[in-house]
Design an enzyme around this catalytic site. Structure first.
Site, PDB file in Angstrom:
ATOM      1  N   HIS A  44       0.821  -1.206   0.000  1.00  0.00           N
ATOM      2  CA  HIS A  44       0.000   0.000   0.000  1.00  0.00           C
ATOM      3  C   HIS A  44       0.857   1.259   0.000  1.00  0.00           C
ATOM      4  CE1 HIS A  44      -3.859   2.012   0.775  1.00  0.00           C
ATOM      5  NE2 HIS A  44      -3.149   2.869   1.495  1.00  0.00           N
ATOM      6  N   SER A  89      -7.989   4.839  -3.431  1.00  0.00           N
ATOM      7  CA  SER A  89      -8.955   3.778  -3.122  1.00  0.00           C
ATOM      8  C   SER A  89      -9.162   3.674  -1.621  1.00  0.00           C
ATOM      9  CB  SER A  89      -8.417   2.449  -3.634  1.00  0.00           C
ATOM     10  OG  SER A  89      -7.222   2.135  -2.951  1.00  0.00           O
ATOM     11  N   HIS A  90     -10.344   3.268  -1.218  1.00  0.00           N
ATOM     12  CA  HIS A  90     -10.572   2.835   0.155  1.00  0.00           C
ATOM     13  C   HIS A  90     -11.410   1.560   0.120  1.00  0.00           C
ATOM     14  CE1 HIS A  90     -10.019   4.748   4.332  1.00  0.00           C
ATOM     15  NE2 HIS A  90      -8.867   4.612   3.740  1.00  0.00           N
ATOM     16  N   SER A 309      -5.350   6.727  13.151  1.00  0.00           N
ATOM     17  CA  SER A 309      -6.380   7.672  13.595  1.00  0.00           C
ATOM     18  C   SER A 309      -6.481   8.789  12.559  1.00  0.00           C
ATOM     19  CB  SER A 309      -6.004   8.279  14.953  1.00  0.00           C
ATOM     20  OG  SER A 309      -6.046   7.283  15.946  1.00  0.00           O
ATOM     21  N   GLY A 529      -1.920   9.508  -8.337  1.00  0.00           N
ATOM     22  CA  GLY A 529      -2.726   8.297  -8.386  1.00  0.00           C
ATOM     23  C   GLY A 529      -2.405   7.345  -7.274  1.00  0.00           C
TER      24      GLY A 529
END
Lengths: 735, 236
Positions: A44, A89-90, A309, A529
């Site tokens: 990631h 993205s999520h 957080s 991106g």
């Protein structure tokens, strides 16, 4: 196995990666250091499988002020103004907890924009779910839309458009790609490189808690299985109110020139910000974790370093400006604490309770990362699907019914149920409402506007990742042109399965090849991106989904063009319809088949078409323009009629094609234009100059859509099906 | 004339309101929620947004904001106040307008253009409208279902305090044209004295045809006209 190695493996590192760490340090790492490497070297954060291919994407043009590598890309739109854009993205968090997953996705992307010093002016989103007949999918879409709405509405950034598709391939891995666009005024951009030894490092925003620990490494860099629900504690929880305060505080800090550098906390929290800021600034950083405001007592150093957080940022400030900095934070009631200082040793040094917890070369976390070039191998399904001939299927007897079925299918039907939940008008710049080809947002104080779109046909990319990705870029640009804009730049969000599998990596590399070619041909460099791999569950991957977010400039707001037909207009079709039913909505909806060769893209022709359309719009010849894509010409005509509240009488010549092909083929490089009858000839001349096929196919008139006297559908019926189908399938299906 | 736009933490239509009255050539300032000593304004605007995150209940915390004491005094001395969306919710919570706001009956946020019927054009906020005029102004809210008990509703009606109702394109105010479940389609009300208006729709978002409607201008133009006639008391 040593204890440390087993901790490393548990945190998602591989055995050889652990050895690499020991080699870099020349000693055993501490537990905190392992945690830091595990997040920074996660797919990631590190892009270790994609970095090499991504480096080949075109990144520059005369408009580009900032390419990839910062929090967002920036393009110049003239008059001392610039636009920041980024998509991210999520997916994984949203699949596990749709409301918070989507909400924090919006929060993260908006922070990327204002971290650069740009005021966020518009959000978009590109969503994928499984089939709506499944109650879990209805739960997911309801939660995701609610999450985007609650977060986006609260921070006062309009959510102006996007796209939603439904395929079984996304049932276990929904996609939530959020895009944000911001406006920069004046020349100053805030960068993220920490500079000036002795400058202060400040943590601002929310307190640090135990939420989101391992979000990027455990959640986003692994496939899903039956234990995925247990990953819920790895999802963060958003506080849009704090975000709104942060936006205002940061923009005021920028205005008063109180910042040396700024970085938002995305994935990997404090670790990522401290390492990236140090590395980019060719500097080091010393942090004292005791000074970090904590939400819970007794947090361990590694927990603080990995916490995700939300609504936190790291700022670098000169000691002389600290007082003024704190005044601005106090005014906006944003908590801020000095947690350390910038050093010149290139090391990230972390202390906690008087103990040295970590001391790592910052470059080893950001640059000296393991890079993988996995094997790519064409999956066997490709030959099978591409050899399928759609003509082998019997055409339906009633094409009127077929048209209505496609128009009411959830991919094609109006997304009003979704966008009416988003505040799409706040900031009073929304000049084309959702439902248009692209969203159009005016820039106050100028005559300009920007057009924004997101595009990707996952089915087409599955059937041919190369052509499908070319198409995504071409269609995004076409959408912007149809609204009167010149396409300027791309932000991408590349969603794929597990890259360690050769078939998946083949899809990825084909897709990147297609993107390179299309972005070069259409002069739309990729300025920012995100890559999301491991979108797989139980060994099944999603369709390759390289979502293209694109921004274009509309030089004068009088060029803004909608899709709505106007009574009496002549209707002209630009471009050619070919026998291209492969991967079409027609095959999916009518024949329940996802197969065939998807439509090809001739990029040279595409560019000529777009130039012709934009020239016609700028010369004031056009009253409406709409690209023909999903569902084909018949669906595009129906949408233009519905938007304009007027019917159309159409006569198509379709030579060697069947009538169903003429109606539903999804050939690229086609645009439907309507114009005053007097202007038709001038448009035809423009097309001839650009070597574009151009047919006068009818007139906007009456209250029904008639095509070759075979399709005959009243406007009221079309509108009813188009506008109400999606809501019926989401809400109606609940009982 | 001079407008003041209140800014609470979480207000997000403050700049839109500022822009709207500037477009009409009027002077305008922002008034920070800690300010208690402002004066010289002909009209105060409480803008939309999510003041204090709308924690507890929309407007419930904002009513305790330091600025609200001064706003109450301003109202009592006859100053013109318009609360839009969250601003309306704050006025209800502060007791400057009667009634309360519930969540939309769909339990969803709703953002779209709606039609409004002008029920009373004899106010400082609607003197540019004709009686019964149907206008198009957008709404954007989650808690916009106005409610009041029977006694309050009776008083509202007796004093002509209902200013706008949701309706069809032709002005039909039947329940089916109500987007959010509001009592008797109520979209906007004023106080008995007529100097405080609350409305859920956003007139500042309907300032030009490019934005989908220019009907919102009439609200601000009415205020300017009223002020020129000496209605509303300039607070010195």
């Amino acid at each position: 196995m040593s204890d440390l190695l087993s901790i490393a493996l548990e945190l998602g590192l591989k055995e050889d990666e652990y050895s690499r760490i020991v080699k870099i340090l020349g000693r055993q790492p501490t537990k905190t250091e392992i945690a830091m490497y595990s997040v920074m070297w996660s797919e990631h954060c590190a892009y270790k499988h994609s970095r090499k291919l991504l480096s080949k994407l075109p990144k520059s043009s005369p408009y580009v002020l900032q390419g990839p590598g910062e929090n967002a890309g920036i393009i110049n739109i003239g008059e001392d103004k610039a636009i920041a854009l980024k998509m991210e993205s999520h997916n994984h968090p949203s699949a596990v907890e749709p409301f918070q997953g989507a909400a924090t996705g919006v929060g993260g992307i908006v922070r990327d924009i204002f971290t650069m010093g740009a005021r966020p002016i518009a959000s978009m989103n590109s969503l994928r779910f499984g089939n709506l007949s499944n109650p879990r999918q209805r739960y997911l879409i309801d939660g995701v839309v609610d999450g985007i709405a609650q977060y986006g509405n609260c921070i006062g950034v309009p959510t102006v458009g996007g796209e939603i598709y439904f395929e079984d391939a996304y049932a276990e891995n929904c996609l939530v790609n959020a895009m944000c666009v911001g406006l920069l005024e004046g020349e100053k951009i805030i960068m993220s490189g920490a500079a000036g030894p002795g400058n202060l490092v400040i943590l601002m925003g929310s307190k640090t808690g135990r939420d989101g620990i391992g979000g990027c490494s455990v959640l986003a860099s692994e496939e899903f299985d039956e234990t995925s629900a247990n990953k819920r504690p790895s999802v963060q929880v958003g506080n849009p109110f704090m975000e709104k305060l942060l936006i205002e505080a940061v923009l005021e800090l920028k205005g008063k020139d109180l910042l040396v550098a700024l970085q938002d906390f995305g994935a990997a929290g404090i670790t990522c910000s401290s390492c990236e800021m140090s590395s980019k600034g060719e500097a080091g950083m010393e942090l004292d974790l005791d000074k970090v405001p904590q939400r819970e007592p007794n947090m361990a150093a590694y927990e603080m370093m990995m916490s995700e957080s939300q609504e936190r940022m790291m700022a670098v400030v000169t000691p002389e400006k600290l007082e003024q900095f704190m005044e601005v934070c106090d005014k906006w009631e944003v908590p801020a604490s000095v947690v350390g200082k910038v050093t010149d040793d290139g090391m990230v040094t972390i202390r906690h309770k008087g103990r040295l917890e970590a001391q790592l070369p910052s470059k080893s976390l950001t640059d000296d990362i393991p890079i993988y070039c996995p094997e790519a191998k064409e999956p066997p399904y490709i030959k099978e699907v591409q050899s399928f001939d759609p003509l082998s299927l019997k055409e339906p007897d009633d094409l009127n019914e077929a048209l209505l079925s496609i128009l009411g299918s959830p991919d094609v039907a109006s997304k009003k149920w979704v966008y009416s939940q988003y505040d799409h008008m706040v900031q009073t710049n929304t000049l084309l409402l959702p439902g248009s080809d692209a969203a159009v947002v005016g820039i106050k104080g100028t005559n300009k506007a920007i057009a924004i779109t997101t595009d990707c046909n996952g089915r087409h990319c599955y059937l041919d990742p190369y052509e499908g990705t070319k198409e995504a870029v071409a269609e995004a640009a076409r959408n912007i042109v149809c609204c009167g804009g010149k396409p300027l730049a791309v932000t991408d969000c590349l969603n794929f399965g597990n890259p360690e599998k050769p078939h998946i990596f083949w899809q990825f590399s084909q897709s990147i090849e297609g993107m390179i070619e299309a972005c070069k041909a259409l002069d739309t460099p990729v300025v920012s991106g995100n890559v999301s791999f491991y979108n797989e569950s139980f060994g099944e991957a999603i369709y390759p989904t390289p979502t293209i977010g694109m921004v274009g400039i509309i030089e004068d707001i009088k060029h803004i063009t909608s899709i709505a037909f106007k009574e009496g207009d002549a209707i002209i079709l630009l471009g050619e319809t070919k026998a291209e039913l492969g991967g079409s909505q027609y095959l999916k909806v009518i024949h329940n088949k996802i197969s065939g060769k998807p439509p090809a893209v001739d990029l040279e022709k595409e560019k000529s078409l777009q130039e012709a359309v934009l020239a016609a719009i700028k010369q004031g010849l056009v009253s409406s323009a709409h690209d023909s894509s999903d569902g084909g010409l018949a669906i595009a005509l129906a949408k233009c009629c519905i938007a304009g509240g007027v019917g159309a009488w159409i006569s198509l010549e379709y030579n060697n094609l069947s009538f169903a092909q003429a109606l539903f083929s999804e050939s690229n490089s086609r645009v439907i234009i309507s114009c005053k009858a007097d202007n038709a000839q001038k448009i035809q001349a423009l097309c001839e100059n650009n070597k574009i096929t151009c047919q006068n196919i009818g007139q906007a008139t009456g209250q029904s859509l008639s095509i070759n006297n075979t399709i005959n559908l009243p406007l009221g019926k079309l509108r009813d099906v188009y506008e109400k189908s999606l809501e019926k399938q989401i809400v109606g299906g609940k009982s | 004339m001079k407008f003041g736009v209140l800014v609470f933490p979480g207000s997000n239509c403050d700049t839109d309101c500022h822009w709207a009255v500037s477009e009409l050539g009027q002077e305008v300032d922002y008034i920070w929620h800690h300010q208690t000593d402002f004066n010289g304004y002909d009209c105060l605007i409480l803008p939309g947004g999510f003041s204090y995150g709308d924690f507890l209940r929309s407007g419930a915390i904002a009513r305790f904001s330091p600025v609200m004491k001064k706003v109450k005094q301003y109202a009592q001395t006859g100053g013109l106040i318009i609360g839009i969306c969250n601003g309306f919710q704050i006025l209800l919570e502060a007791g400057l307008l009667p009634g309360a706001m519930k969540r939309n009956d769909s339990l969803k946020f709703i953002c779209r253009h709606v039609n409004l019927k002008t029920e009373n054009n004899q106010t400082s906020f609607t003197n540019k409208f004709t009686h019964g005029q149907v206008v198009s102004i957008p709404i954007a809210h989650n808690e916009g279902s106005y409610f009041a008990d029977e006694a309050t509703l009776k008083v509202l009606k007796e004093n002509n305090q209902i200013i706008f109702r949701y309706c069809s394109e032709t002005g039909n105010t039947s329940e089916k044209y109500c987007p959010n479940g509001a009592l008797e389609n109520i979209a906007g009300i004023c106080n008995k004295e007529g100097n405080v208006l609350g409305m859920m729709p956003h007139p500042e978002r309907a300032m030009s045809d490019m934005l989908g409607s220019s009907d919102g201008r009439m609200v601000f133009e009415s205020i300017i006209a009223a002020s020129l006639q000496g209605r509303g008391k300039r607070d010195e």
